[in-house]
Write an enzyme that holds these catalytic residues in place. Sequence first.
Site, short mmCIF file in Angstrom:
data_model
loop_
_atom_site.label_atom_id
_atom_site.label_comp_id
_atom_site.label_asym_id
_atom_site.label_seq_id
_atom_site.Cartn_x
_atom_site.Cartn_y
_atom_site.Cartn_z
CB THR A 163 59.83 -27.73 22.75
OG1 THR A 163 60.50 -28.87 23.47
CG2 THR A 163 58.21 -29.08 23.01
CG HIS A 164 61.95 -24.73 24.95
ND1 HIS A 164 61.29 -23.67 25.61
CD2 HIS A 164 61.11 -25.71 25.67
CE1 HIS A 164 61.01 -24.25 26.94
NE2 HIS A 164 60.75 -25.80 26.65
CB SER A 285 69.46 -10.95 -3.94
OG SER A 285 70.77 -9.95 -3.82
CE LYS A 291 69.76 -14.51 0.51
NZ LYS A 291 69.58 -12.63 0.67
CG ASN A 293 66.37 -13.13 -0.81
OD1 ASN A 293 66.89 -14.12 -0.49
ND2 ASN A 293 66.29 -12.26 -1.40
CD GLU A 298 62.28 -13.63 3.63
OE1 GLU A 298 62.58 -12.28 4.07
OE2 GLU A 298 61.83 -13.22 2.56
CE1 TYR A 325 27.51 7.27 10.63
CE2 TYR A 325 27.49 9.96 10.70
CZ TYR A 325 27.71 8.78 9.87
OH TYR A 325 28.90 8.47 8.77
CD GLN A 330 33.36 10.44 5.66
OE1 GLN A 330 32.16 9.90 5.42
NE2 GLN A 330 33.99 10.43 4.49
CE LYS A 333 32.20 4.31 4.77
NZ LYS A 333 32.19 4.40 6.49
N1 ARG Z 1 29.97 8.73 4.75
C1 ARG Z 1 29.07 8.46 5.81
C2 ARG Z 1 29.77 7.15 5.91
O1 ARG Z 1 30.97 6.25 6.10
C3 ARG Z 1 27.72 8.24 5.49
C4 ARG Z 1 26.46 8.82 6.68
C5 ARG Z 1 26.93 10.43 6.22
N2 ARG Z 1 25.80 10.40 7.12
C6 ARG Z 1 25.68 11.53 7.18
N3 ARG Z 1 24.42 12.08 8.03
N4 ARG Z 1 26.30 12.81 6.84
O2 ARG Z 1 29.58 7.07 7.52
#
Ligand code: ARG
Length: 466
Positions: A163-164, A285, A291, A293, A298, A325, A330, A333
């Site tokens: 601990t610590h 190294s 060394k 590593n 890491e 939307y 977009q 992703k």
């Molecule tokens: N590339 C767009 C996204 O990743 C897809 C949907 C686009 N819809 C639109 N009405 N422009 O969200």
Amino acid sequence: MSDRQTTDTNAAWGGRFSEATDAFVAEFTASIGFDQRLYRHDIAGSIAHATMLTEVGVLSADEGRAIVDGLKAVQADIEAGQLQWSVALEDVHMNVEAALTAKIGAVGKKLHTGRSRNDQIATDIRLYLREAIDGLGGELKRLQRGLIELAAQQADTIMPGFTHLQTAQPVTFGHHLLAWNEMLQRDAERLLDCRKRVNILPLGAAALAGTTYPINRARTAELLGFDRPTENSLDSVSDRDFAIEFTHVGALLMMHLSRMSEELVLWTSAQFDFINLPDRFCTGSSIMPQKKNPDVPELVRGKTGRVYGHLMGLLTLMKSQPLAYNKDNQEDKEPLFDTVDTLAGSLRAFADMVPHLEPKKDQMRAAALRGYSTATDLADYLVKKGMAFRDAHEVVGKSVAYGLQTKKDLSEMSLDELKTFSDTIGEDVFDVLTLEGSVAARDHIGGTAPHQVREAAQRALVRLNA
Ligand code: ARG
């Protein structure tokens, strides 16, 4: 400009435009550079959509068959590296649709009946994430199995518990490994729980309000293996909370891996010297020949930062967005993909490495002896003989001070030496002052006694295989 000025840069929606998209804007707004990764999920979603449209009579049987076969052929082309992704076609949806139409002719354009890219992308991400969760869950299981098996083998190996980061009480190495497994078990449960909210079908929401065609969303859900269709079209196309939730689960998992990493880095140092990592998980190294590593732990520790960053990025991306939307989405992703890739790489490296951790038992034992780790056991011994804990604490404190002066562990003192601190101490004290006596005495569920560790490992294995 003339109203004929639309170009192939906006063929899918150029009707109301009087000039072509600025070349830089086309590039800036395109997502094909990264969403091409979703082609399999996009095509799977389209095949299910076309199948359902055929079943409800929106597409004729011939049209439906042409579209489904065409989509499969497009997938084969992509996998053979024969499709040239086009920035002018913006995203994976329109690239696939254009390739389909090029292959089967005008009937390909009927695929987009009764849907929008807004519900299409929401579907694609969910299909992608479901698959990613299943893959990550498998790797996590492999890592857990490695930990549990090693723990069972190391149920008697004694090391200092901290601990610590100060030596506290002796524990077994197996017990320590099972602590890691508990953290990962909660991550595995969170991942499965998150999957429930991912595995719901948004397709059918269309742009935002639903569609006028007689679609059968339950059927599309069934075809794609989703548990059910979403309840509200506006919510379906807009919220990415499921992706944020996944990233949150990933951030916790990386936090746990970073803690394991930190201990491995410490333990492989000359100062601790508790374990050996096989050479294949390390690098050297270029300047210091001595060394070796611990790069893997890491790097995993360092990669935790990017997943935390993605969590904050996605939360901020979603913040204050009005229904429904928005193009902002977009941006979901790249952080999501990188989170999945980072988790996959980190889990794979750990699952490969953990079964090959080699504990240096003598070093661990010597370290446990160095830090007066059985001091609490001596106090408990005195209390069991009738002394008040406060007084016992004082007696043991004096014994430790004497040990520090004479460079002796408590278990190395003679009975006469120990008796100078309290008459209550008898020959049986050595049963509790030894490291083995100390760990064996913590004999209950969750304790470090070797037989408890073996039973805990057994239970963990049963739970893992359930
Ligand atoms: N590339 C767009 C996204 O990743 C897809 C949907 C686009 N819809 C639109 N009405 N422009 O969200």
